[in-house]
Design a protein around this motif. Structure first.
Motif, PDB file in Angstrom:
ATOM      1  N   ARG A 119       0.862  -1.185   0.000  1.00 35.29           N
ATOM      2  CA  ARG A 119       0.000   0.000   0.000  1.00 35.29           C
ATOM      3  C   ARG A 119       0.895   1.230   0.000  1.00 35.29           C
ATOM      4  O   ARG A 119       1.809   1.345   0.810  1.00 35.29           O
ATOM      5  N   MET A 120       0.655   2.132  -0.954  1.00 40.64           N
ATOM      6  CA  MET A 120       1.401   3.384  -1.045  1.00 40.64           C
ATOM      7  C   MET A 120       0.406   4.516  -0.786  1.00 40.64           C
ATOM      8  O   MET A 120      -0.613   4.620  -1.468  1.00 40.64           O
ATOM      9  N   HIS A 121       0.702   5.334   0.223  1.00 41.67           N
ATOM     10  CA  HIS A 121      -0.200   6.407   0.667  1.00 41.67           C
ATOM     11  C   HIS A 121       0.529   7.741   0.548  1.00 41.67           C
ATOM     12  O   HIS A 121       1.633   7.883   1.079  1.00 41.67           O
ATOM     13  N   TRP A 122      -0.077   8.685  -0.156  1.00 44.32           N
ATOM     14  CA  TRP A 122       0.508  10.022  -0.324  1.00 44.32           C
ATOM     15  C   TRP A 122      -0.335  11.041   0.417  1.00 44.32           C
ATOM     16  O   TRP A 122      -1.553  11.104   0.230  1.00 44.32           O
ATOM     17  N   THR A 123       0.316  11.860   1.230  1.00 42.36           N
ATOM     18  CA  THR A 123      -0.332  12.978   1.905  1.00 42.36           C
ATOM     19  C   THR A 123       0.368  14.254   1.451  1.00 42.36           C
ATOM     20  O   THR A 123       1.597  14.322   1.464  1.00 42.36           O
ATOM     21  N   GLN A 124      -0.409  15.244   1.054  1.00 46.22           N
ATOM     22  CA  GLN A 124       0.156  16.527   0.640  1.00 46.22           C
ATOM     23  C   GLN A 124      -0.523  17.638   1.441  1.00 46.22           C
ATOM     24  O   GLN A 124      -1.746  17.716   1.487  1.00 46.22           O
ATOM     25  N   ASP A 125       0.305  18.457   2.089  1.00 51.25           N
ATOM     26  CA  ASP A 125      -0.158  19.628   2.820  1.00 51.25           C
ATOM     27  C   ASP A 125       0.496  20.844   2.192  1.00 51.25           C
ATOM     28  O   ASP A 125       1.715  20.867   1.995  1.00 51.25           O
TER      29      ASP A 125
END
Length: 151
Positions: free
Chosen positions: A105-111
């Motif tokens: 599982r690859m999870h990207w978070t961008q703030d």
């Protein structure tokens, strides 16, 4: 107001292959459809500073910026930030990887926050990222899974 996005995908491949392919910055133009080039400017330990250049947009404008990524292979986390922020006040990205029974599982978070004179506001950029990230993640999934079958 600030922007925040989260997108994820599961790739039917071992975490080592997913990690290696998605952190091989020089090969990003072959992994992502949006990048024309990726030039590594410096490497110091687990920190890489690099310039990304996109393909021209619909108006012919070429976007380019410098980012810094710090990879923590043991924790399966990469933290990145834009050094040259361009239209962003700031852009911070976290990529997390997790082994699952179905693969990785690859999870990207961008703030982020957009500058007042940017071509889009925080809401507009959130929509752009949430529209584009799943497309790029699916390309990455397909390319990593294809590489997995050739190993």
């Amino acid at each position: 107001m600030a922007g925040h996005t989260e997108n994820e995908i599961t790739i039917a491949a071992p975490v080592d292959l997913v990690w290696d392919m998605t952190n091989d910055l020089e090969r990003w133009p072959q992994l992502f459809s949006e990048y024309a080039s990726c030039e590594v400017l410096s490497r110091e330990g687990d920190t890489v500073t690099f310039r990304l250049t996109m393909h021209p947009d619909e108006n012919g404008k070429v976007w380019s910026w410098v980012s810094e990524r710090v990879a923590d292979r043991e924790k399966l986390v990469v933290r990145a930030r834009r050094v040259e922020t361009g239209p962003f006040e700031y852009m911070n990205i976290v990529w997390e990887y997790e082994e699952t029974p179905a693969g990785t599982r690859m999870h990207w978070t961008q703030d982020f926050a957009m500058k007042p004179d940017a071509p889009v506001d925080d809401v507009g950029m959130t929509e752009i990222i949430n529209r584009n990230s799943p497309i790029q993640m699916a390309l990455i999934r397909d390319r990593v899974e294809a590489a997995c079958t050739t190993h």
